[in-house]
Design an enzyme around this catalytic site. Structure first.
Site, mmCIF file in Angstrom:
data_model
loop_
_atom_site.group_PDB
_atom_site.id
_atom_site.type_symbol
_atom_site.label_atom_id
_atom_site.label_comp_id
_atom_site.label_asym_id
_atom_site.label_seq_id
_atom_site.Cartn_x
_atom_site.Cartn_y
_atom_site.Cartn_z
ATOM 1 N N HIS A 340 43.384 42.319 35.563
ATOM 2 C CA HIS A 340 43.837 43.634 36.014
ATOM 3 C C HIS A 340 42.702 44.488 36.558
ATOM 4 O O HIS A 340 42.878 45.696 36.775
ATOM 5 C CB HIS A 340 44.516 44.351 34.847
ATOM 6 C CG HIS A 340 45.681 45.187 35.264
ATOM 7 N ND1 HIS A 340 45.742 46.544 35.065
ATOM 8 C CD2 HIS A 340 46.837 44.845 35.889
ATOM 9 C CE1 HIS A 340 46.887 47.012 35.539
ATOM 10 N NE2 HIS A 340 47.568 46.011 36.036
ATOM 11 N N LYS A 342 40.079 46.276 39.121
ATOM 12 C CA LYS A 342 40.207 46.850 40.466
ATOM 13 C C LYS A 342 38.842 47.437 40.841
ATOM 14 O O LYS A 342 38.618 48.638 40.711
ATOM 15 C CB LYS A 342 41.285 47.944 40.480
ATOM 16 C CG LYS A 342 42.649 47.496 39.971
ATOM 17 C CD LYS A 342 43.567 48.687 39.779
ATOM 18 C CE LYS A 342 44.895 48.272 39.160
ATOM 19 N NZ LYS A 342 44.742 47.766 37.774
ATOM 20 N N ASP A 347 26.481 45.243 47.923
ATOM 21 C CA ASP A 347 25.023 45.066 47.985
ATOM 22 C C ASP A 347 24.339 45.324 46.643
ATOM 23 O O ASP A 347 23.188 45.762 46.589
ATOM 24 C CB ASP A 347 24.422 45.975 49.064
ATOM 25 C CG ASP A 347 24.807 45.522 50.462
ATOM 26 O OD1 ASP A 347 25.180 44.340 50.621
ATOM 27 O OD2 ASP A 347 24.763 46.340 51.392
#
Length: 392
Positions: A340, A342, A347
Site C-alpha cells: 500500500h 505511495k 535521485d
C-alpha cells in the site's frame, strides 16, 4: 352453406383487433441498446446510482454479466465500496463466488480495498474468505569454507570461539538489506558480487554466502543483476550518500496539485527514480516515467501485483516495460495484505509521498494530500524501505 353478412362482419372485426394488438406489441431491444447498457452499468454501480441500475436490468441486462476483464457488477460494487448496491445485486441473483479473469471473487476485491462492510455482507450471503498460503521450507546454497592451513589452526580456533565476529571493516560502508530466497527464507546481508550466475552476499555475522541465482526471489534476482553491473557508488548508497546543505525543505499539495508536483519531479530526475505504488493508471504519470527511462534515468517501479488486472493498469504497465522501466510486481497474500506504499524517490535526494495514488481518480475526484521532502538523509530512508519491499 355460405357466410351471412353478420358472420363476415364479425370476422373482419376480429382480424382488425388482432392487427391492432400486434402493432402494440413492443419491439425487442436493439443490439446498440444492449451495448450501451453493458458499458454504462458498471459506472452506475461505482456511482451508487441504483435507479440507473434498475433501468439497465429492466432493459434485459443479466445481473451476472461480466466486462472484458471478467469483473461482474458485484465485483465493481466491491471495488468501489457500494454496500447498498452490492446487497441489492445479491438480492437480484448476483453470484457472490463468481471469479474474474485473475481468479478473484468479489470478497477478495473488497479485502484489497479494505471495505469491511462489504466483506461482512458477502460473508452473510455465503462468500468464503481466502486462505493464507503456508510458507515452504527453504535453505540457502552456501559453499563450504576452505580447510585452514596447519600453521593458521591456532588463530582459527580463536575465531571459532566467537560465534559472531561481526561484519568485516571493508563491508561497513555497504548497504545492509533483506535478501529473500525463492521460497521465502530471509537473510539480512550486503551485496558483494555476481559471478557465473552465483550471487555473493555478506551476512551481518561476517559469514560469506554464495547463492545460485535461481534460488533467489524474482525481485532479488533482478536486484542482483542490476547491482552486479552497477558502479560502486550505487552498490554502496551509505558511502555515496550526498551531504545535506541547509535545512530540509518540505512542500505540500492536494488532489490535482499532487499530479503536477510528481510529474515535475520525475521530469527533473537525472539519475534514478524509485517508485513504490499500490496502483498506477494515470497516463501522464506513466508517460513521465517512460520518458525518464528513455533519456537514460534508471526507473524502477514496485507495485501490488493484485492490482494489475484492475482498470487500465495492465495496459499501461506493458507500455512502460517496453520503454525501459524496470517493473517489479509485489505478490501479497492474506486477508488484508496489500503493498500500500505511495512514494517516489528522485535521485536519492527528494521524496514524494502522501495519500496520493498514481490514478486519474486520485487527481481529479478524491480528496488527497502529498508532500515533497528535499532531504538526502530522509531520501535514503525511503531507498532502504524500497529495497526492503517484498511479497508476503
Amino acid at each position: 352453406m355460405g357466410m351471412t353478412p353478420m358472420h363476415r362482419c364479425s370476422l373482419l372485426l376480429l382480424l382488425a383487433l388482432c392487427l391492432v394488438l400486434g402493432c402494440e406489441r413492443p419491439p425487442p431491444p436493439e443490439p446498440e441498446t444492449r451495448v450501451v447498457v453493458l458499458l454504462s452499468a458498471p459506472d452506475a454501480v461505482r456511482r451508487g446510482r441504483l435507479d440507473h441500475l434498475k433501468h439497465h436490468l429492466a432493459l434485459g441486462l443479466d445481473v451476472n454479466q461480466s466486462d472484458e476483464m471478467g469483473l461482474s457488477l458485484l465485483h465493481h460494487a466491491a471495488l468501489s465500496g457500494q454496500t447498498e448496491i452490492a446487497k441489492w445485486l445479491i438480492e437480484q441473483g448476483a453470484e457472490v463466488s463468481r471469479h474474474d479473469e485473475s481468479g478473484a471473487t468479489p470478497i477478495v476485491r473488497a479485502l484489497q480495498e479494505d471495505y469491511g462492510a462489504i466483506v461482512g455482507l458477502l460473508q452473510e450471503y455465503g462468500a468464503v474468505l481466502p486462505e493464507e498460503d503456508e510458507p515452504e521450507p527453504v535453505e540457502y546454497v552456501q559453499e563450504p569454507e576452505p580447510e585452514p592451513e596447519p600453521e593458521e589452526e591456532e588463530r582459527d580456533v580463536a575465531q571459532r570461539a566467537d560465534p559472531d565476529p561481526g561484519m568485516p571493516d571493508e563491508w561497513r560502508d555497504l548497504e545492509v538489506s533483506i535478501w529473500r530466497s525463492a521460497t521465502g527464507v530471509e537473510l539480512p546481508a550486503v551485496f558483494l558480487g555476481l559471478e557465473s550466475d552465483r550471487v555473493t552476499l555478506g551476512g551481518t555475522d561476517g559469514r560469506t554466502f554464495r547463492i545460485a541465482m535461481h534460488n533467489l526471489h524474482r525481485d532479488d534476482q533482478i536486484r542482483a543483476r542490476r547491482l552486479g553491473q552497477a558502479p560502486l557508488a550505487l552498490r554502496s548508497p551509505r558511502a555515496s550518500r550526498p551531504v545535506a546543505s541547509g535545512p530540509t525543505r518540505v512542500s505540500a499539495g492536494f488532489s490535482s496539485e499532487c499530479e503536477r508536483m510528481l510529474i515535475r519531479g520525475i521530469q527533473q530526475a537525472r539519475q534514478e527514480v524509485l517508485v513504490a505504488i499500490y496502483t498506477l493508471t494515470h497516463p501522464q504519470i506513466k508517460r513521465a516515467l517512460s520518458e525518464a527511462a528513455g533519456r537514460g534515468v534508471t526507473v524502477r517501479v514496485k507495485y501490488d501485483e493484485k492490482q494489475l488486472p484492475v482498470s487500465r493498469m495492465e495496459e499501461l504497465i506493458k507500455g512502460m516495460g517496453r520503454r525501459g522501466v524496470e517493473l517489479l510486481p509485489v505478490q501479497m497474500s492474506g486477508q488484508f495484505s496489500s503493498m500500500h506504499h505511495k512514494f517516489a524517490v528522485i535521485d536519492r535526494a527528494t521524496v514524494f509521498t502522501g495519500s496520493f495514488n498514481f490514478t486519474v481518480m486520485a487527481a481529479n475526484h478524491n480528496y488527497e494530500n502529498c508532500v515533497v521532502i528535499e532531504s538526502p538523509e530522509i531520501a535514503m530512508q525511503f531507498v532502504r524501505e524500497f529495497e526492503r519491499i517484498r511479497g508476503r
